[in-house]
Motif scaffolding. Structure first.
Motif, mmCIF file in Angstrom:
data_model
loop_
_atom_site.group_PDB
_atom_site.id
_atom_site.type_symbol
_atom_site.label_atom_id
_atom_site.label_comp_id
_atom_site.label_asym_id
_atom_site.label_seq_id
_atom_site.Cartn_x
_atom_site.Cartn_y
_atom_site.Cartn_z
ATOM 1 N N ILE A 97 -60.805 61.388 -42.557
ATOM 2 C CA ILE A 97 -61.242 60.676 -41.356
ATOM 3 C C ILE A 97 -59.993 60.202 -40.626
ATOM 4 C CG2 ILE A 97 -62.575 58.771 -40.409
ATOM 5 C CD1 ILE A 97 -64.380 58.863 -42.774
ATOM 6 N N THR A 98 -59.836 60.670 -39.399
ATOM 7 C CA THR A 98 -58.639 60.387 -38.609
ATOM 8 C C THR A 98 -59.007 59.584 -37.371
ATOM 9 O OG1 THR A 98 -57.615 62.453 -39.343
ATOM 10 C CG2 THR A 98 -56.713 61.436 -37.350
ATOM 11 N N LEU A 99 -58.191 58.589 -37.055
ATOM 12 C CA LEU A 99 -58.350 57.820 -35.824
ATOM 13 C C LEU A 99 -57.309 58.282 -34.817
ATOM 14 C CD1 LEU A 99 -59.555 55.479 -34.159
ATOM 15 C CD2 LEU A 99 -57.881 53.966 -35.261
ATOM 16 N N LEU A 100 -57.776 58.657 -33.640
ATOM 17 C CA LEU A 100 -56.898 59.079 -32.555
ATOM 18 C C LEU A 100 -57.093 58.123 -31.388
ATOM 19 C CD1 LEU A 100 -54.918 61.237 -31.472
ATOM 20 C CD2 LEU A 100 -56.907 62.545 -30.707
ATOM 21 N N HIS A 101 -56.027 57.449 -30.982
ATOM 22 C CA HIS A 101 -56.121 56.473 -29.894
ATOM 23 C C HIS A 101 -55.798 57.148 -28.568
ATOM 24 C CE1 HIS A 101 -54.357 52.755 -27.705
ATOM 25 N NE2 HIS A 101 -55.652 52.840 -27.487
ATOM 26 N N GLU A 102 -56.752 57.093 -27.626
ATOM 27 C CA GLU A 102 -56.550 57.617 -26.275
ATOM 28 C C GLU A 102 -56.657 56.440 -25.305
ATOM 29 O OE1 GLU A 102 -55.577 58.758 -23.294
ATOM 30 O OE2 GLU A 102 -55.732 60.675 -24.364
ATOM 31 N N PRO A 103 -55.520 55.873 -24.867
ATOM 32 C CA PRO A 103 -55.563 54.655 -24.046
ATOM 33 C C PRO A 103 -55.980 54.876 -22.601
ATOM 34 C CG PRO A 103 -53.296 55.367 -24.358
ATOM 35 C CD PRO A 103 -54.148 56.269 -25.210
ATOM 36 N N ARG A 104 -55.927 56.112 -22.112
ATOM 37 C CA ARG A 104 -56.326 56.378 -20.724
ATOM 38 C C ARG A 104 -57.850 56.365 -20.634
ATOM 39 N NH1 ARG A 104 -53.780 62.069 -19.840
ATOM 40 N NH2 ARG A 104 -54.648 62.226 -21.958
ATOM 41 N N LEU A 105 -58.374 55.469 -19.805
ATOM 42 C CA LEU A 105 -59.822 55.311 -19.715
ATOM 43 C C LEU A 105 -60.476 56.550 -19.116
ATOM 44 C CD1 LEU A 105 -62.320 53.479 -19.979
ATOM 45 C CD2 LEU A 105 -61.847 52.664 -17.663
ATOM 46 N N GLY A 106 -61.527 57.026 -19.773
ATOM 47 C CA GLY A 106 -62.287 58.144 -19.231
ATOM 48 C C GLY A 106 -62.772 59.075 -20.322
ATOM 49 N N ILE A 107 -64.011 59.538 -20.178
ATOM 50 C CA ILE A 107 -64.614 60.378 -21.200
ATOM 51 C C ILE A 107 -63.924 61.731 -21.316
ATOM 52 C CG2 ILE A 107 -66.381 61.287 -19.620
ATOM 53 C CD1 ILE A 107 -66.770 60.446 -23.397
ATOM 54 N N VAL A 108 -63.410 62.266 -20.207
ATOM 55 C CA VAL A 108 -62.724 63.557 -20.266
ATOM 56 C C VAL A 108 -61.405 63.432 -21.025
ATOM 57 C CG1 VAL A 108 -61.608 65.364 -18.899
ATOM 58 C CG2 VAL A 108 -63.839 64.480 -18.213
ATOM 59 N N HIS A 109 -60.676 62.337 -20.804
ATOM 60 C CA HIS A 109 -59.450 62.114 -21.576
ATOM 61 C C HIS A 109 -59.767 62.123 -23.072
ATOM 62 C CE1 HIS A 109 -57.051 61.500 -18.099
ATOM 63 N NE2 HIS A 109 -57.478 60.285 -17.806
ATOM 64 N N ALA A 110 -60.852 61.446 -23.455
ATOM 65 C CA ALA A 110 -61.215 61.359 -24.868
ATOM 66 C C ALA A 110 -61.621 62.722 -25.425
ATOM 67 C CB ALA A 110 -62.347 60.354 -25.050
ATOM 68 N N ARG A 111 -62.429 63.461 -24.682
ATOM 69 C CA ARG A 111 -62.895 64.759 -25.187
ATOM 70 C C ARG A 111 -61.746 65.762 -25.264
ATOM 71 N NH1 ARG A 111 -67.737 63.625 -26.417
ATOM 72 N NH2 ARG A 111 -69.294 62.805 -24.966
ATOM 73 N N ASN A 112 -60.878 65.775 -24.267
ATOM 74 C CA ASN A 112 -59.751 66.705 -24.315
ATOM 75 C C ASN A 112 -58.748 66.320 -25.402
ATOM 76 O OD1 ASN A 112 -60.460 68.657 -22.425
ATOM 77 N ND2 ASN A 112 -59.635 67.493 -20.710
ATOM 78 N N ALA A 113 -58.647 65.027 -25.709
ATOM 79 C CA ALA A 113 -57.793 64.612 -26.826
ATOM 80 C C ALA A 113 -58.324 65.188 -28.133
ATOM 81 C CB ALA A 113 -57.726 63.088 -26.899
ATOM 82 N N ALA A 114 -59.649 65.161 -28.307
ATOM 83 C CA ALA A 114 -60.256 65.751 -29.502
ATOM 84 C C ALA A 114 -60.060 67.263 -29.519
ATOM 85 C CB ALA A 114 -61.740 65.409 -29.552
ATOM 86 N N LEU A 115 -60.242 67.903 -28.374
ATOM 87 C CA LEU A 115 -60.061 69.352 -28.282
ATOM 88 C C LEU A 115 -58.622 69.735 -28.611
ATOM 89 C CD1 LEU A 115 -61.082 72.177 -27.515
ATOM 90 C CD2 LEU A 115 -60.662 71.597 -25.113
ATOM 91 N N ASP A 116 -57.662 69.012 -28.058
ATOM 92 C CA ASP A 116 -56.252 69.296 -28.334
ATOM 93 C C ASP A 116 -55.937 69.116 -29.817
ATOM 94 O OD1 ASP A 116 -55.777 69.860 -25.679
ATOM 95 O OD2 ASP A 116 -55.005 67.865 -25.201
ATOM 96 N N HIS A 117 -56.484 68.062 -30.417
ATOM 97 C CA HIS A 117 -56.267 67.808 -31.846
ATOM 98 C C HIS A 117 -56.809 68.958 -32.689
ATOM 99 C CE1 HIS A 117 -56.174 65.454 -35.636
ATOM 100 N NE2 HIS A 117 -57.332 66.051 -35.879
ATOM 101 N N ALA A 118 -58.028 69.396 -32.371
ATOM 102 C CA ALA A 118 -58.651 70.467 -33.147
ATOM 103 C C ALA A 118 -57.886 71.781 -32.997
ATOM 104 C CB ALA A 118 -60.102 70.641 -32.715
ATOM 105 N N LEU A 119 -57.446 72.079 -31.782
ATOM 106 C CA LEU A 119 -56.686 73.310 -31.552
ATOM 107 C C LEU A 119 -55.326 73.258 -32.245
ATOM 108 C CD1 LEU A 119 -57.462 73.844 -27.752
ATOM 109 C CD2 LEU A 119 -58.266 75.291 -29.637
ATOM 110 N N ALA A 120 -54.642 72.130 -32.124
ATOM 111 C CA ALA A 120 -53.301 72.007 -32.693
ATOM 112 C C ALA A 120 -53.313 72.063 -34.212
ATOM 113 C CB ALA A 120 -52.658 70.701 -32.227
ATOM 114 N N ASN A 121 -54.421 71.627 -34.813
ATOM 115 C CA ASN A 121 -54.500 71.591 -36.272
ATOM 116 C C ASN A 121 -55.257 72.777 -36.863
ATOM 117 O OD1 ASN A 121 -53.311 68.859 -37.367
ATOM 118 N ND2 ASN A 121 -54.338 68.382 -35.436
ATOM 119 N N GLY A 122 -55.521 73.773 -36.031
ATOM 120 C CA GLY A 122 -56.030 75.039 -36.525
ATOM 121 C C GLY A 122 -57.468 75.064 -36.988
#
Length: 323
Positions: free
Chosen positions: A66-91
């Motif tokens: 279970i990983t916590l990723l902090h996205e300080p920029r307000l907005g649902i797209v920032h949060a979803r793309n942060a998750a997408l980037d994490h998933a892509l970067a970690n294979g």
């Protein structure tokens, strides 16, 4: 690459109790055939406050981090793309989303993954049921809750009908019950559109973008999540405003490339929805109040279309409801 491993993500802001319920249900998920699962919590807030919650749930599900990723920029797209980037970067092979006000059935992810694998879909979703923690108080809240339940059932029946007719590729896949094969994102570069950052509708934008890029999409009735409806959503104002915001978002998406056409189509849509809302209000005695949600949402939709004609934008995600 973590072949056959799913990143199960939830974006959250200011709903710690609901998030805890979501995590409890995620940690109780059945094993997924030929796939491991890791949980990602994306906290969309200026300051991170969930370290203790993540520590509490660490190790609860064997083989799941279970990983916590902090996205300080307000907005649902920032949060979803942060998750997408994490998933892509970690294979990871897949990325799944639920909302932080939801709980999942134990077999939810295994059924979602099974249907996606068997049908070789790029994007898949499933039904979203609704529940309340406590029975609504008062005649108005009770009527709104009956109407909300009826609306949820109508949406699911329509989706089931499309599924049975093998046309469920036309069902818009929302991120409250959603999984994408990340190979499709790697090939196409598709991301969530920043235009929807505060308005919402980013999942609709992703779905339509995926379809334009040739994605195979579908829906399965067996992968069920349940959304908690807090008391503040069972109000006339909230239901009107939610329909207004959704109408504004869909207006801009549909007519951004056809600006002249909007002056022909939208006035008729406004008239139709206004008349429909009025008819549903008149039907209240016959429906014992269950048509109230439909009436409010029809009028909210009409108002949103009118506002869209004059350039109004939704800012739905500037505030949250829940606990």
């Amino acid at each position: 690459m973590q072949t056959g491993r799913i990143c199960l993500a939830v974006a959250t802001r200011d709903r710690p109790k609901m998030l805890r319920q979501a995590l409890l249900s995620m940690c109780a998920l059945d094993d997924v055939a030929k796939a491991g699962v890791d949980i990602l919590v994306v906290e969309n807030a200026a300051l991170s406050s969930l370290d203790g919650t993540i520590e509490e749930f660490a190790g609860r599900r064997v083989g799941t981090s279970i990983t916590l990723l902090h996205e300080p920029r307000l907005g649902i797209v920032h949060a979803r793309n942060a998750a997408l980037d994490h998933a892509l970067a970690n294979g990871y092979s897949h990325l799944a989303f639920i909302d932080d006000d939801e709980v999942v059935a134990p077999d939810w992810l295994s059924e979602l993954h099974k249907a996606q694998t068997e049908r070789r879909l790029d994007l898949i979703g499933g039904p979203v049921h609704a529940f309340v923690e406590e029975k609504p108080c008062g005649v108005l809240a009770a009527a709104l809750w009956r109407g909300y339940q009826a609306r949820v059932m109508r949406v699911e029946r329509a989706a089931l009908d499309r599924h049975r007719r093998d046309s469920d590729g036309l069902i818009m896949i929302a991120t409250n019950n959603w999984m994408v094969d990340l190979e499709f994102c790697r090939k196409t570069g598709l991301r969530f559109d920043p235009r929807y950052n505060l308005s919402g509708g980013e999942d609709s934008g992703f779905y339509h973008g995926a379809r334009r890029l040739g994605a195979r999409t579908g829906w399965t009735p067996r992968a069920v999540v349940s959304e908690e409806i807090p008391p503040e959503r069972l109000s006339v104002v909230y239901q009107f405003n939610r329909a207004f915001d959704q109408s504004v978002v869909s207006f801009h998406r549909k007519f951004e490339t056809r600006p002249r056409l909007k002056w022909l189509i939208v006035p008729l849509s406004i008239l139709y929805k206004t008349l429909a809302g009025g008819a549903l209000l008149l039907a209240l005695p016959l429906t014992l109040g269950s048509s109230l949600v439909g009436a409010i949402r029809a009028l909210g939709f009409a108002s949103g279309r009118l506002a869209g004609l004059f350039g109004v934008q939704s800012r739905h995600y500037e505030t949250t409801t829940g606990r």
